[in-house]
Design a protein around this motif. Structure first.
Motif, PDB file in Angstrom:
ATOM      1  N   LEU A 298       0.840  -1.201   0.000  1.00  0.00           N
ATOM      2  CA  LEU A 298       0.000   0.000   0.000  1.00  0.00           C
ATOM      3  C   LEU A 298       0.874   1.250   0.000  1.00  0.00           C
ATOM      4  CD1 LEU A 298      -2.905  -0.823   2.479  1.00  0.00           C
ATOM      5  CD2 LEU A 298      -2.754  -1.233   0.014  1.00  0.00           C
ATOM      6  N   ASN A 299       0.418   2.258  -0.698  1.00  0.00           N
ATOM      7  CA  ASN A 299       1.107   3.544  -0.780  1.00  0.00           C
ATOM      8  C   ASN A 299       0.550   4.456   0.300  1.00  0.00           C
ATOM      9  OD1 ASN A 299       2.300   5.960  -1.485  1.00  0.00           O
ATOM     10  ND2 ASN A 299       1.644   5.919  -3.619  1.00  0.00           N
ATOM     11  N   SER A 300       1.401   4.908   1.237  1.00  0.00           N
ATOM     12  CA  SER A 300       0.935   5.763   2.320  1.00  0.00           C
ATOM     13  C   SER A 300       0.928   7.241   1.928  1.00  0.00           C
ATOM     14  CB  SER A 300       1.809   5.566   3.565  1.00  0.00           C
ATOM     15  OG  SER A 300       3.142   5.989   3.320  1.00  0.00           O
ATOM     16  N   GLY A 301       1.292   7.528   0.691  1.00  0.00           N
ATOM     17  CA  GLY A 301       1.360   8.898   0.219  1.00  0.00           C
ATOM     18  C   GLY A 301       2.785   9.279  -0.121  1.00  0.00           C
ATOM     19  N   ASP A 302       2.935  10.226  -1.042  1.00  0.00           N
ATOM     20  CA  ASP A 302       4.259  10.679  -1.468  1.00  0.00           C
ATOM     21  C   ASP A 302       5.086   9.525  -2.014  1.00  0.00           C
ATOM     22  OD1 ASP A 302       6.290  12.578  -1.878  1.00  0.00           O
ATOM     23  OD2 ASP A 302       7.191  12.204   0.076  1.00  0.00           O
ATOM     24  N   ASP A 303       4.407   8.549  -2.612  1.00  0.00           N
ATOM     25  CA  ASP A 303       5.067   7.377  -3.190  1.00  0.00           C
ATOM     26  C   ASP A 303       5.935   6.649  -2.159  1.00  0.00           C
ATOM     27  OD1 ASP A 303       5.159   5.802  -5.488  1.00  0.00           O
ATOM     28  OD2 ASP A 303       7.130   6.561  -6.058  1.00  0.00           O
ATOM     29  N   ARG A 304       5.426   6.589  -0.929  1.00  0.00           N
ATOM     30  CA  ARG A 304       6.126   5.892   0.171  1.00  0.00           C
ATOM     31  C   ARG A 304       5.308   4.654   0.527  1.00  0.00           C
ATOM     32  NH1 ARG A 304      10.147   7.661   3.409  1.00  0.00           N
ATOM     33  NH2 ARG A 304       9.890   9.830   2.733  1.00  0.00           N
ATOM     34  N   TRP A 305       5.942   3.473   0.453  1.00  0.00           N
ATOM     35  CA  TRP A 305       5.226   2.210   0.493  1.00  0.00           C
ATOM     36  C   TRP A 305       5.458   1.433   1.792  1.00  0.00           C
ATOM     37  CZ3 TRP A 305       2.202   1.202  -3.801  1.00  0.00           C
ATOM     38  CH2 TRP A 305       2.445   2.014  -4.913  1.00  0.00           C
ATOM     39  N   PHE A 306       4.457   0.627   2.143  1.00  0.00           N
ATOM     40  CA  PHE A 306       4.636  -0.388   3.179  1.00  0.00           C
ATOM     41  C   PHE A 306       5.172  -1.644   2.496  1.00  0.00           C
ATOM     42  CE2 PHE A 306       1.153   2.231   4.881  1.00  0.00           C
ATOM     43  CZ  PHE A 306       1.714   2.598   6.093  1.00  0.00           C
ATOM     44  N   VAL A 307       6.172  -2.265   3.101  1.00  0.00           N
ATOM     45  CA  VAL A 307       6.819  -3.415   2.457  1.00  0.00           C
ATOM     46  C   VAL A 307       6.514  -4.737   3.155  1.00  0.00           C
ATOM     47  CG1 VAL A 307       8.669  -2.000   1.523  1.00  0.00           C
ATOM     48  CG2 VAL A 307       8.958  -3.040   3.769  1.00  0.00           C
ATOM     49  N   ARG A 308       5.717  -4.701   4.207  1.00  0.00           N
ATOM     50  CA  ARG A 308       5.344  -5.962   4.854  1.00  0.00           C
ATOM     51  C   ARG A 308       4.027  -5.804   5.595  1.00  0.00           C
ATOM     52  NH1 ARG A 308       6.141  -7.017  10.254  1.00  0.00           N
ATOM     53  NH2 ARG A 308       7.210  -5.483  11.542  1.00  0.00           N
ATOM     54  N   ASP A 309       3.446  -6.934   5.996  1.00  0.00           N
ATOM     55  CA  ASP A 309       2.240  -6.942   6.813  1.00  0.00           C
ATOM     56  C   ASP A 309       2.631  -6.917   8.290  1.00  0.00           C
ATOM     57  OD1 ASP A 309       0.714  -7.117   4.523  1.00  0.00           O
ATOM     58  OD2 ASP A 309       0.560  -9.304   4.611  1.00  0.00           O
ATOM     59  N   TYR A 310       1.670  -6.553   9.132  1.00  0.00           N
ATOM     60  CA  TYR A 310       1.920  -6.465  10.579  1.00  0.00           C
ATOM     61  C   TYR A 310       0.838  -7.248  11.320  1.00  0.00           C
ATOM     62  CZ  TYR A 310       5.189  -2.667   9.555  1.00  0.00           C
ATOM     63  OH  TYR A 310       6.237  -1.922   9.083  1.00  0.00           O
ATOM     64  N   ASP A 311       1.259  -8.164  12.173  1.00  0.00           N
ATOM     65  CA  ASP A 311       0.341  -8.978  12.976  1.00  0.00           C
ATOM     66  C   ASP A 311       0.806  -8.979  14.424  1.00  0.00           C
ATOM     67  OD1 ASP A 311      -0.869  -9.624  10.585  1.00  0.00           O
ATOM     68  OD2 ASP A 311       0.181 -11.536  10.389  1.00  0.00           O
ATOM     69  N   PHE A 312      -0.115  -8.758  15.357  1.00  0.00           N
ATOM     70  CA  PHE A 312       0.234  -8.876  16.773  1.00  0.00           C
ATOM     71  C   PHE A 312      -1.017  -9.190  17.587  1.00  0.00           C
ATOM     72  CE2 PHE A 312      -0.578  -4.414  15.853  1.00  0.00           C
ATOM     73  CZ  PHE A 312      -1.293  -3.928  16.943  1.00  0.00           C
ATOM     74  N   ASP A 313      -0.787  -9.754  18.764  1.00  0.00           N
ATOM     75  CA  ASP A 313      -1.862 -10.187  19.648  1.00  0.00           C
ATOM     76  C   ASP A 313      -1.570  -9.698  21.062  1.00  0.00           C
ATOM     77  OD1 ASP A 313      -3.131 -12.127  17.655  1.00  0.00           O
ATOM     78  OD2 ASP A 313      -1.114 -12.951  17.825  1.00  0.00           O
ATOM     79  N   PHE A 314      -2.619  -9.463  21.817  1.00  0.00           N
ATOM     80  CA  PHE A 314      -2.452  -9.108  23.227  1.00  0.00           C
ATOM     81  C   PHE A 314      -3.686  -9.526  24.013  1.00  0.00           C
ATOM     82  CE2 PHE A 314      -4.290  -5.398  21.176  1.00  0.00           C
ATOM     83  CZ  PHE A 314      -5.236  -4.926  22.068  1.00  0.00           C
ATOM     84  N   THR A 315      -3.592  -9.423  25.338  1.00  0.00           N
ATOM     85  CA  THR A 315      -4.660  -9.872  26.228  1.00  0.00           C
ATOM     86  C   THR A 315      -5.026  -8.750  27.197  1.00  0.00           C
ATOM     87  OG1 THR A 315      -3.839 -12.144  26.100  1.00  0.00           O
ATOM     88  CG2 THR A 315      -5.317 -11.618  27.930  1.00  0.00           C
ATOM     89  N   ILE A 316      -6.300  -8.649  27.516  1.00  0.00           N
ATOM     90  CA  ILE A 316      -6.758  -7.679  28.509  1.00  0.00           C
ATOM     91  C   ILE A 316      -6.712  -8.332  29.890  1.00  0.00           C
ATOM     92  CG2 ILE A 316      -8.619  -6.151  29.218  1.00  0.00           C
ATOM     93  CD1 ILE A 316      -7.332  -5.471  26.502  1.00  0.00           C
ATOM     94  N   GLY A 317      -6.009  -7.673  30.805  1.00  0.00           N
ATOM     95  CA  GLY A 317      -5.822  -8.222  32.147  1.00  0.00           C
ATOM     96  C   GLY A 317      -6.888  -7.779  33.133  1.00  0.00           C
TER      97      GLY A 317
END
Length: 391
Positions: A218-237
């Motif tokens: 995806l292009n975030s603007g100004d021809d600046r790209w994301f080069v990977r996906d992001y995945d994370f998990d967390f828990t509510i305490g």
């Protein structure tokens, strides 16, 4: 004469049999063999052999004169690329867009309208991204946080308004149990762009949260790209909260809604009143030097404090204040809530990152901006929803 008539008859019998066998092989009404029927024309975009395929588009496969039966796409690391096949088999499209500097292999199987099956392989490589955008996510992967914690994603570089709807669509939050919430765009205290997801109400304790960001390509603007996906998990305490009552000089701790201890201390003076509303604990520090210059008071003081719980980015803290001889009697701080060292540790240990601290009875009229820390609870649910790029 008899011999002459038998010879032609003998030749005709194999000819008739051969004609019957030919019709059987062709089937009825085909007019030709399946081997002679044209195969479906399969087109892969980007085209095969492309050494610098353009970014910003998904992978697409189309079949003319038939339908796709199988489409398998893998990147150069062997990871499968998910996609959707049209109900009629006429086309397949990847769920995301192509990543920069990646080689993709596309394998297809198709069947023509005449029933002929065919296979094909196509390979292409995408161009490099001249400029890249990255992000930092809060909470961290595997972290356990308080019931007021938002999901906060801070971008290294600006995100164009035109790019925000697509980026927001690519971010998916899954919770167990189901929790209603929404994304909102925020300007961080640092000046960077940020997108936060907050639940409509506080999280239930024990909630499991998964965040999936299909941002690669995806292009975030100004021809600046994301080069990977992001995945994370967390828990509510545990449901740990605190309420500061400014006029009574007290902080009361609540465990799952039940009071479990009240501490006396000093909030902000009439000249520097403590900011009101619901704050979220953003970080903690066991030992810290309080520098007056960081909150606009020049070089008035430089004091060492312990058990510091950070609320706003601009300097609203809960901390030990052993130098203050009026704790619990006079509100005379510069906006923080000061306590004895032992009481500050009790609060420090009780509140986790993501716990909320509500300030009541303050004379402060300043509205704390959402980006001044993790201040998503400073706005109503309807106000928060207006921050979405998809509203």
């Amino acid at each position: 004469m008899h011999a002459g008539t038998r010879r032609p008859t003998t030749r005709l019998i194999p000819a008739v049999l051969a004609a019957g066998l030919l019709m059987t092989a062709c089937g009825t009404g085909t007019g030709g063999s399946q081997a002679d029927a044209p195969a479906a024309k399969v087109t892969v975009t980007p085209a095969a052999g492309a050494a610098a395929a353009k970014l910003g588009a998904p992978i697409s496969v189309k079949a003319d004169g038939g339908r796709l039966t199988t489409v398998e796409v893998k990147d150069d690391k062997g990871a499968a690329v998910p996609g959707r096949l049209a109900a009629d088999g006429s086309a397949w499209t990847s769920e995301g867009k192509v990543r920069p500097a990646t080689t993709y292999t596309v394998r297809t199987k198709a069947k023509s309208s005449g029933g002929k099956e065919s296979e094909g392989t196509s390979k292409f490589t995408t161009e490099q991204a001249a400029k890249v955008n990255k992000l930092t996510n809060t909470p961290g992967n595997g972290q356990t946080v308080g019931t007021g914690m938002p999901i906060s994603i801070l971008f290294d570089h600006p995100v164009a308004k035109s790019s925000r709807p697509e980026i927001e669509k690519a971010l998916k939050v899954t919770t167990q149990p189901r929790v209603e919430g929404a994304w909102g765009w925020v300007k961080d205290w640092s000046g960077k762009d940020r997108i936060d997801w907050r639940p409509k109400d506080y999280w239930p304790s024990g909630t499991k949260v998964s965040v999936r960001g299909a941002l690669s390509g995806l292009n975030s603007g100004d021809d600046r790209w994301f080069v990977r996906d992001y995945d994370f998990d967390f828990t509510i305490g545990a449901d740990h909260k605190a309420v500061i009552d400014v006029p009574s000089h007290t902080l009361t701790m609540y465990d799952n809604g039940k009071p479990v201890g009240t501490i006396r201390g000093s909030a902000g003076s009439p000249q520097d009143p403590t900011r009101g509303g619901v704050h979220t604990v953003r970080s903690k520090n066991a030992a810290e030097t309080m520098d007056s210059a960081t909150i606009g008071h020049g070089n008035e003081w430089m004091l060492d404090s312990q058990w510091v719980t950070h609320l706003t980015a601009s300097g609203t803290f809960l901390h030990s204040a052993p130098w203050n001889k009026s704790l619990g009697v006079v509100n005379n701080s510069h906006g923080c809530f000061g306590m004895t060292t032992s009481d500050a540790k009790r609060v420090y240990d009780f509140l986790t990152i993501g716990s909320t601290v509500e300030v009541k009875g303050t004379t402060s009229t300043k509205k704390t901006d959402v980006g001044n820390g993790l201040e998503v609870w400073q706005e109503s649910w309807s106000q928060w929803q207006q921050r979405s790029a998809l509203k």
